[in-house]
Design a protein around this motif. Structure first.
Motif, PDB file in Angstrom:
ATOM      1  N   LEU A  37      -5.969  -5.856  -0.917  1.00  0.00           N
ATOM      2  CA  LEU A  37      -4.776  -5.987  -1.748  1.00  0.00           C
ATOM      3  C   LEU A  37      -4.433  -7.463  -1.945  1.00  0.00           C
ATOM      4  O   LEU A  37      -4.032  -7.871  -3.036  1.00  0.00           O
ATOM      5  CB  LEU A  37      -3.606  -5.224  -1.115  1.00  0.00           C
ATOM      6  N   ALA A  69      -4.087  -9.327  -5.504  1.00  0.00           N
ATOM      7  CA  ALA A  69      -2.879 -10.093  -5.840  1.00  0.00           C
ATOM      8  C   ALA A  69      -3.238 -11.521  -6.229  1.00  0.00           C
ATOM      9  O   ALA A  69      -2.693 -12.065  -7.198  1.00  0.00           O
ATOM     10  CB  ALA A  69      -1.901 -10.079  -4.671  1.00  0.00           C
ATOM     11  N   ASP A  75      -0.149   0.276   0.010  1.00  0.00           N
ATOM     12  CA  ASP A  75       0.759   1.189  -0.688  1.00  0.00           C
ATOM     13  C   ASP A  75       0.576   1.134  -2.202  1.00  0.00           C
ATOM     14  O   ASP A  75       1.412   1.638  -2.948  1.00  0.00           O
ATOM     15  CB  ASP A  75       2.212   0.886  -0.324  1.00  0.00           C
ATOM     16  N   ALA A  76      -0.506   0.523  -2.671  1.00  0.00           N
ATOM     17  CA  ALA A  76      -0.703   0.341  -4.112  1.00  0.00           C
ATOM     18  C   ALA A  76      -1.980   1.013  -4.606  1.00  0.00           C
ATOM     19  O   ALA A  76      -2.963   1.118  -3.869  1.00  0.00           O
ATOM     20  CB  ALA A  76      -0.744  -1.146  -4.449  1.00  0.00           C
ATOM     21  N   LEU A 118      -2.141  -3.290 -10.981  1.00  0.00           N
ATOM     22  CA  LEU A 118      -1.548  -2.527  -9.889  1.00  0.00           C
ATOM     23  C   LEU A 118      -0.496  -1.595 -10.479  1.00  0.00           C
ATOM     24  O   LEU A 118       0.475  -2.054 -11.097  1.00  0.00           O
ATOM     25  CB  LEU A 118      -0.898  -3.449  -8.856  1.00  0.00           C
ATOM     26  N   GLY A 159       2.696   0.764 -10.630  1.00  0.00           N
ATOM     27  CA  GLY A 159       3.986   0.657  -9.959  1.00  0.00           C
ATOM     28  C   GLY A 159       5.100   0.654 -10.977  1.00  0.00           C
ATOM     29  O   GLY A 159       4.892   1.003 -12.145  1.00  0.00           O
ATOM     30  N   SER A 169       2.574   4.561  -5.849  1.00  0.00           N
ATOM     31  CA  SER A 169       2.075   3.192  -5.836  1.00  0.00           C
ATOM     32  C   SER A 169       3.261   2.243  -5.899  1.00  0.00           C
ATOM     33  O   SER A 169       4.116   2.373  -6.787  1.00  0.00           O
ATOM     34  CB  SER A 169       1.146   2.956  -7.030  1.00  0.00           C
ATOM     35  N   GLN A 170       3.328   1.336  -4.945  1.00  0.00           N
ATOM     36  CA  GLN A 170       4.376   0.318  -4.889  1.00  0.00           C
ATOM     37  C   GLN A 170       5.771   0.937  -4.995  1.00  0.00           C
ATOM     38  O   GLN A 170       6.634   0.437  -5.699  1.00  0.00           O
ATOM     39  CB  GLN A 170       4.171  -0.732  -5.973  1.00  0.00           C
TER      40      GLN A 170
END
Length: 182
Positions: A14, A18, A106-107, A119, A121, A172-173
């Protein structure tokens, strides 16, 4: 300078994703307000193939470059923006195709047919359209554009889904998205 494709999504953390998103330099098209409008004579087919004057654009680097200039207008039409000109472009379904997804913490991280990473979210929601028998899942990308999740990526999402109240959903997110239209 030749284009170097990013590593396989499965091999990225992740933090790697990012960092790649932060380092991606996109043109500031949100600041541009061109006055001239032309027809680009381009089309994006439902399978994600880009065409110019009826011929496929075979250079992936050109497609990636054009994709950074793409916006979806409020009326649903699409255009390529430069500071001087807005060029209309026909899009049969969605401007992009999501070709891979991986759960990273969590994504949900998606790779698009242009090698873009997104990503899912609150800022990039998933939306289920169609019907329960034949759902079509779309991911918001940028500037109003969307990616349609291809079949193999949809199957990956189904494997990641939880059944809540009889509806398969992914999160997600901090956001939760149904995989069938509501």
């Amino acid at each position: 300078m030749p284009y170097e494709a990013p590593p396989q999504l499965a091999d990225m953390s992740l933090a790697d994703i990012a960092r790649a998103l932060e380092e991606r330099r996109l043109p500031p098209i949100e600041k541009w307000n061109p006055t001239e409008t032309l027809d680009s004579k381009m089309r994006i087919a439902a399978d994600g193939t880009w065409f110019h004057e009826g011929s496929p654009i075979s250079r992936a680097a050109m497609v990636r470059a054009f994709s950074t200039l793409l916006v979806r207008e409020e009326d649903g039409s699409h255009a390529l923006l430069t500071p001087q000109c807005r060029q209309t472009i026909k899009v049969e379904d969605a401007a992009f195709v999501a070709v891979d997804v991986q759960r990273k913490g969590d994504a949900l991280a998606f790779r698009l047919n242009t090698d873009d990473l997104v990503l899912a979210g609150p800022d990039n929601p998933l939306q289920a359209r169609g019907d329960a028998e034949v759902p079509a899942i779309y991911l918001k990308v940028r500037h109003g554009t969307e990616a349609r999740v291809n079949r193999s990526t949809w199957l990956q999402l189904v494997d990641l889904a939880e059944d809540l109240d009889g509806v398969p959903r992914v999160s997600s997110q901090g956001a939760t998205f149904p995989l069938v239209p509501q």
